[in-house]
Every structure is written in structure tokens, then in C-alpha cells.
Design an enzyme around this catalytic site. Sequence first.
Site, PDB file in Angstrom:
ATOM      1  NE  ARG A 109      66.526  46.328  88.818  1.00 29.43           N
ATOM      2  CZ  ARG A 109      65.585  46.995  89.473  1.00 29.43           C
ATOM      3  NH1 ARG A 109      64.898  46.402  90.407  1.00 29.43           N
ATOM      4  NH2 ARG A 109      65.350  48.264  89.198  1.00 29.43           N
ATOM      5  CE  LYS A 166      70.142  54.802  76.302  1.00 30.12           C
ATOM      6  NZ  LYS A 166      70.945  53.914  77.166  1.00 30.12           N
ATOM      7  CE1 TYR A 200      66.273  55.159  75.897  1.00 31.47           C
ATOM      8  CE2 TYR A 200      66.505  55.058  73.504  1.00 31.47           C
ATOM      9  CZ  TYR A 200      66.793  54.564  74.760  1.00 31.47           C
ATOM     10  OH  TYR A 200      67.609  53.462  74.889  1.00 31.47           O
ATOM     11  CB  ILE A 206      68.891  39.614  70.581  1.00 33.86           C
ATOM     12  CG1 ILE A 206      69.307  39.764  72.041  1.00 33.86           C
ATOM     13  CG2 ILE A 206      68.557  38.164  70.248  1.00 33.86           C
ATOM     14  CD1 ILE A 206      69.292  41.169  72.547  1.00 33.86           C
ATOM     15  CB  ILE A 214      46.268  42.035  61.191  1.00 31.84           C
ATOM     16  CG1 ILE A 214      45.695  41.601  62.545  1.00 31.84           C
ATOM     17  CG2 ILE A 214      45.734  43.406  60.799  1.00 31.84           C
ATOM     18  CD1 ILE A 214      46.111  42.489  63.694  1.00 31.84           C
ATOM     19  CB  ALA A 235      70.129  49.675  83.551  1.00 33.86           C
ATOM     20  CB  SER A 268      69.649  54.844  71.180  1.00 32.49           C
ATOM     21  OG  SER A 268      68.680  54.929  70.152  1.00 32.49           O
TER      22      SER A 268
END
Length: 311
Positions: free
Chosen positions: A32, A142, A138, A204, A188, A69, A114
Site C-alpha cells: 500500500r 489466524k 478472528y 508498538i 468518565i 495485513a 494473535s
Amino acid sequence: MKILLTGATGFLGRALVARLIQQDGICLSLTRRSQPVRSNLIAHFFGELSADTDWSSALAGQQVVIHAAARAHITKDKAADPLAEYRRVNVEGTLNLAQQAAAAGVKRFIFISSIGVNGNINTDPFAASDQPNPAEPYAQSKWEAEQGLWEMQQEIGMELVIIRPPLVYGPSAPGNFGSLVSWIEKGIPLPLGAIYNKRSLVGIDNLVDLIIRCIDHPAAANQVFLAGDGEDLSTTELLRGVGKAMGKPARLIPVPAGLLQFGATLLGKKAMAQRLLGSLQVDISKTCELLDWKPPYTVEEGLKRCFERAK
């Protein structure tokens, strides 16, 4: 070193691009266009990750593929069968890419999986060698992708590295961490001041550092690694840490976890309650020992970096 990165516009992909284009000796190709093209960066464009995608133009001459991705979210009205949609992208699309990578002579395929493959709750930390127990579509997709990749690796011989991260946090992180930040930012009051669970996270920057270590480390070949910061926090501790890093108070009300769980079940929010109240720990000792690696940043440092960059 010639590397192809998929998912370059995603949360993890953008962070990887920022680090990899600074590495000497790396020519990075993206699927991309997310950055201005530089001398060591080539951008390709592919519409969809599927079983029919032709990757030949992007794979020519590549030595390593980092496959970040994935299809991560499906709204209830998007597909009648979410697992089928996850499989179409995360399983069929991944295996198609890997088959073409092997045919193109790629030496190593790094798959970002994951921790959900191991499960979504535990009482003892997950290890890479534990029996997988995916509980959601999900994670199931994986796990199926991992199985297909291992079968392919045994037949073809292309080196495979699988990394399973838990919740990833960082500047402008999406998902659950983004929700926590939003709650604190808005001031909150939250009934989460007496939660004594233990959750593993990975910043990250730590995850990117681990992925880069796996690009050419000899011991990474044909291994599964769990990622993490090496520190586990309760939901209460995490919220206080986020508040401290933001410079805003975390308004936490001490409500017993059992009462919150009961209320969430009545409201049909059992899965959300599990993520906030349950424990999910990972053991990264194999990752650290085999790769001679340790997370560069503590959780406190990682949280601080989130909001320093966001300003």
C-alpha cells in the site's frame, strides 16, 4: 536486504515502515502507498488480500516477507458468517501469498498472528508451546492460517516465523486500548477501581523491535514467539498508568469484579467484561532467550511515548 511488507497502512504497518526505512541496507517494498517513495522504499498497490491476488510483481527479488495485513473486524451486518469472511482473507489470502513467496524464492516469511490463538483468558501464562485454543472467529482464522503455513513450510522449506502479540498499544491505537484512552480523556468515571486481574500487553515500539530482530536472526527460523512487554498489569493499574501518561486523573470507582461480571452478563456484554476483568498473561521467556532480546521499553515508558508523540 529486500523486504516486502503487507499491511503498511495499518497501525502496526505504519510503525514498521517508520523504523525499517531508517535501517541501513534495507530496501522496503509496500503493498500500500502510505509514505512518500524514497530511495529505499518501493510502493505497490493491491486491492484485496485474497486467494486470487497476484503478488508476482511485488515478490520479485524479495528475501523476506513480513505479513501484517489481516481482516481484524467484521460488523454484525457485514457478513452472515463472520468466520467465513475471516477465512477468506486471513487464511486463503495468507496461504496464497506464502505460496507465491516461496515460488519467488523468498527465504523467510514472518506472519503476525494473535495471542488469541492460545485463548482469550488464562490462570497461568500462555507459552508458545501450549495447545492452541482459539475462542473467537478472528483467532480461529489466524490459527488455521498458522497450520496451513506449517504444512507449506514442511513441503517447501521456506523459513517461517510466527509472532503472536497480545493487546498492542501505542499512539492513536485502535480497538480496546483506544477505548480506554477515550474514557480517561473524557473524564468518565469508571467502575474499574478494584480489578485485580493480570493482563500482558505489548507496546508498538517493543513489537516493532521484535519483528525487526526476527528478520534475519538465525534462531528465529521455524519458531513461534509470543510478544509482550514483560510486565503484567491489572485493568485498574493500566487505567491509572494511562491517566498518568496523559497527565489526567483516572476517575476509578472501586466496584467488585463479581458484581461487574454479573451486570455485564445481564446486559449481553460478557465478552467485553472478560477483556476488562479477566486475566491473560503471556510468557515471553522463549522469545527473550532464543533471540537474545528484551523489550526496549517498560510499560511506563511505552505509555509515556504514546502521548508524547500524540501531542
